[in-house]
Design a protein around this motif. Structure first.
Motif, short mmCIF file in Angstrom:
data_model
loop_
_atom_site.label_atom_id
_atom_site.label_comp_id
_atom_site.label_asym_id
_atom_site.label_seq_id
_atom_site.Cartn_x
_atom_site.Cartn_y
_atom_site.Cartn_z
N THR A 22 -6.18 -4.53 -10.50
CA THR A 22 -5.54 -3.60 -9.48
C THR A 22 -6.62 -2.75 -8.96
O THR A 22 -7.11 -1.98 -9.85
N PRO A 23 -7.12 -2.76 -7.45
CA PRO A 23 -8.24 -1.85 -6.97
C PRO A 23 -7.73 -0.41 -7.45
O PRO A 23 -6.46 -0.03 -7.61
N VAL A 24 -8.82 0.45 -7.69
CA VAL A 24 -8.59 2.08 -8.00
C VAL A 24 -7.85 2.65 -6.87
O VAL A 24 -6.74 3.39 -7.39
N GLY A 25 -7.89 2.30 -5.78
CA GLY A 25 -7.01 3.00 -4.72
C GLY A 25 -5.67 2.58 -4.19
O GLY A 25 -5.06 3.11 -3.56
N ASP A 26 -5.23 1.57 -5.08
CA ASP A 26 -3.94 0.75 -4.60
C ASP A 26 -2.80 1.82 -5.02
O ASP A 26 -2.82 2.21 -6.21
N PRO A 27 -1.97 2.08 -4.30
CA PRO A 27 -0.73 3.11 -4.59
C PRO A 27 0.15 2.47 -5.52
O PRO A 27 0.79 3.33 -6.41
N GLY A 28 -0.16 1.27 -5.83
CA GLY A 28 0.73 0.99 -7.16
C GLY A 28 0.31 1.01 -8.65
O GLY A 28 1.07 0.76 -9.47
N ARG A 29 -0.83 1.54 -8.57
CA ARG A 29 -1.32 1.78 -9.96
C ARG A 29 -0.57 2.87 -10.56
O ARG A 29 -0.38 2.94 -11.83
#
Length: 204
Positions: A22-29
């Motif tokens: 999951t990308p670092v900026g993804d809100p789902g993290r």
């Protein structure tokens, strides 16, 4: 799915893998990290339920290492301290409790932390620090009986630590606030007189 099945060790691995992808900026993290922390915490609960308290401590403390910003971290560290106390690892409990106090100064469990620290300090021979904790508890308690018991404990601990000055002050405070019941008040005066005698103030 593994989390819902109670297979929290496999759930932990799964959430780690998903986070890696999951990308670092993804809100789902954020949600994924919370589920990861919960997976680790649940492993601690499982270990505790089977009587493996040392293993439970290991899992509870891993929450801070793997997901330091998790909302379950305070509960995990508190439970780690409680488990350490249960297995009488007093030195380990002191370390965890002191860190909890420092990291969460406004947490509603701070009162319970003081209770546990007072006992842990006593068990590790840190009598002066234990007295300080009991003194704080005496100030915080609203129940007169609990306050009286805490103040007596303060005086006794300072006396055992051979801190005559603080012991005298504690017995004086006890007598000022609790001139009765009669028997402990007489004992407090007797001990106070003995402390004065030792310090050369016997005629005061």
């Amino acid at each position: 799915t593994e989390f819902e099945k109670g297979a929290y060790d496999r759930a932990e691995v799964g959430y780690q893998q998903v986070l890696t992808l999951t990308p670092v900026g993804d809100p789902g993290r954020s949600g994924l990290r919370e589920r990861l922390a919960s997976s680790i915490y649940k492993q601690g609960e499982q270990s505790r339920s089977t009587g493996n308290l040392r293993g439970a401590v290991s899992h509870f403390l891993r929450v801070a290492t793997v997901v330091p910003g998790s909302s379950v971290r305070p509960a995990a560290e508190y439970d780690a301290a409680a488990s350490l106390i249960a297995i009488k690892d007093w030195t380990g409990a002191v370390g965890v409790l002191e860190r909890f106090r420092k990291d969460y100064p406004k947490h509603p469990w701070q009162g319970e932390v003081s209770n546990k620290l007072a006992v842990a300090y006593m068990e590790t021979g840190q009598l002066t620090r234990a007295a300080g904790e009991f003194e704080a508890l005496a100030d915080a308690k609203t129940d007169p009986q609990l306050r009286r018991a805490a103040l007596w404990q303060v005086a006794e601990l300072y006396e055992k630590a051979k801190d005559a000055q603080h012991a005298s002050r504690a017995y004086q405070r006890y007598l000022q606030q609790y001139p009765g019941p009669l028997e402990p008040a007489i004992e407090a005066r007797f001990r106070l007189a003995a402390l004065y005698e030792k310090s050369g103030q016997g005629n005061e």
